[in-house]
Design a protein around this motif. Structure first.
Motif, short mmCIF file in Angstrom:
data_model
loop_
_atom_site.label_atom_id
_atom_site.label_comp_id
_atom_site.label_asym_id
_atom_site.label_seq_id
_atom_site.Cartn_x
_atom_site.Cartn_y
_atom_site.Cartn_z
N TYR A 171 0.82 -1.15 0.08
CA TYR A 171 -0.01 -0.07 -0.07
C TYR A 171 0.88 1.31 -0.10
N SER A 227 -0.66 1.25 -7.43
CA SER A 227 -0.94 2.26 -6.92
C SER A 227 -2.33 2.76 -6.75
N THR A 228 -3.07 2.47 -7.88
CA THR A 228 -4.65 2.83 -8.07
C THR A 228 -5.36 1.47 -7.83
N ALA A 273 -5.16 6.66 -5.51
CA ALA A 273 -3.97 7.43 -5.40
C ALA A 273 -4.24 8.76 -6.66
N SER A 288 2.91 10.20 -6.91
CA SER A 288 1.56 9.53 -6.33
C SER A 288 1.54 9.90 -4.76
N ARG A 298 -1.66 9.41 -1.72
CA ARG A 298 -3.07 8.89 -1.39
C ARG A 298 -3.74 9.75 -1.13
N THR A 341 4.76 11.05 -0.06
CA THR A 341 4.60 10.85 -1.55
C THR A 341 5.48 9.76 -2.19
#
Length: 356
Positions: free
Chosen positions: A222, A231-232, A237, A277, A279, A345
């Protein structure tokens, strides 16, 4: 030596490659989940471990023994199917006892084992009932007891909770994990539910297009996804296009639109196109002018314990999750600032955006 090992396991259906060179080592007593969208190869991988599907190439070993070509009924594995596959004409006790009967276990010993298995899943009082007289959660536990009563070296779970409603599913996730820890059976589970895999697994194997793209502890998957897809797929994200300005040991300076961001990662060359990226829950809404970026609330969605906002900024749109702490929600059109801790990040190669 790993208890269960897959080495370059590949599966073809005609010219279609369903699983590509899967390498996985599972330790004794470990709970590992195969996670991914439909068609990624996770169920095919489980079926090859079970012996229901032949391996096109590669090797599967259990406790140091090659079982690649062994028949399913000689592997001694416990399996819980998505449909549970209970015998409708048999009582709960008879369903649980079936595997022991096939192994010609003496009746007295069989009765003791069934009693212990039903106690493990808290169904002692339901031994004489039939599957049609049980709830979905109770049928799931009967299937689990039937798989565990034979004391298998490995327990295979094929989306075992997918037929349950949301509340019961969440309850059964933790009950399943408690039972697995108590018994200590090595377990491999297939699921497409990210929260399920994250909450009860020791390690997660994220699969995409027949390949294992990341194998790691849930927290690492995660917090440190290795690809844009992960990540998605594992959570949400925000992905912003950027370019590396400078990069040294342990740190990169990245230009994201009008914003300069320092990221605690390295391995990228100066000038490289990247994706930044972050969250949604790591972002904080502050007074305009006091964050890294200023923006405008475009949309808001009430999620009960949280508000989800879409904020338009010069660097791109950002999704922000804010706790519902009882204060009034922001209105669409409000000017806000967006901030986040530097360590939250991550950087991904920009080509991941094309590949995904």
């Amino acid at each position: 030596m790993s208890f269960l090992r897959l080495t370059d396991v590949t599966k073809f259906y005609g010219s279609t490659r369903a699983v590509s060179a899967m390498n996985l080592s599972v330790e004794k007593g470990e709970f590992v989940s195969l996670l991914g969208p439909s068609g990624c190869g996770k169920t095919t991988t489980l079926q090859m471990i079970a012996g229901f599907e032949a391996v096109s190439s590669g090797r599967i070993e259990l406790a140091g023994k090659d079982i690649t070509n062994a028949k399913a009924n000689t592997r001694g594995l416990g399996i819980v199917f998505q449909s549970y596959a209970l015998f409708p004409h048999m009582t709960v006790a008879d369903n649980v006892s079936f595997g022991l009967e096939m192994r010609k276990m003496p009746k007295a010993e069989r009765a003791d084992r069934v009693k212990q298995a039903l106690a493990l899943v808290h169904l002692e009082a339901h031994a004489t009932r039939y599957p049609r007289e049980l709830s979905g959660g109770q049928r799931q536990r009967v299937a689990l007891a039937r798989a565990l009563v034979i004391e298998p070296p490995v327990l295979l779970l094929d989306e075992p909770l997918s037929n349950l409603d949301a509340k019961l599913r969440e309850e059964m996730q933790f009950e399943l994990r408690q039972i697995q820890r108590k018994v200590g059976t090595t377990t491999v589970m297939v699921t497409h539910d990210q929260s399920e895999a994250m909450s009860i697994s020791d390690r997660v194997v994220v699969m995409e297009g027949g390949c294992a793209t990341q194998i790691d502890h849930p927290h690492r998957v995660y917090e440190h996804p290795s690809t844009r897809f992960i990540s998605t797929f594992v959570g949400k994200a925000n992905l912003l296009n950027g370019r590396v300005a400078t990069c040294s040991t342990g740190s990169c300076n990245v230009e994201v639109g009008p914003l300069a961001v320092q990221v605690d990662e390295d391995g990228f060359k100066a000038g490289a196109a990247v994706l930044l990226s972050v969250r949604p829950e790591k972002l904080q809404l502050v007074t305009a002018g006091r964050g890294r970026l200023d923006g405008t609330v475009q949309e808001r969605f009430f999620l009960g314990s949280q508000w989800l906002y879409r904020i338009a900024t010069p660097a791109g749109d950002l999704m922000v999750l804010s706790p519902n702490d009882g204060r009034d929600a922001l209105d669409e059109g409000n000017a806000v600032g967006v901030d986040w801790p530097a360590h939250c990040t991550r950087l991904l190669p920009a080509e991941e955006a094309v590949a995904a």
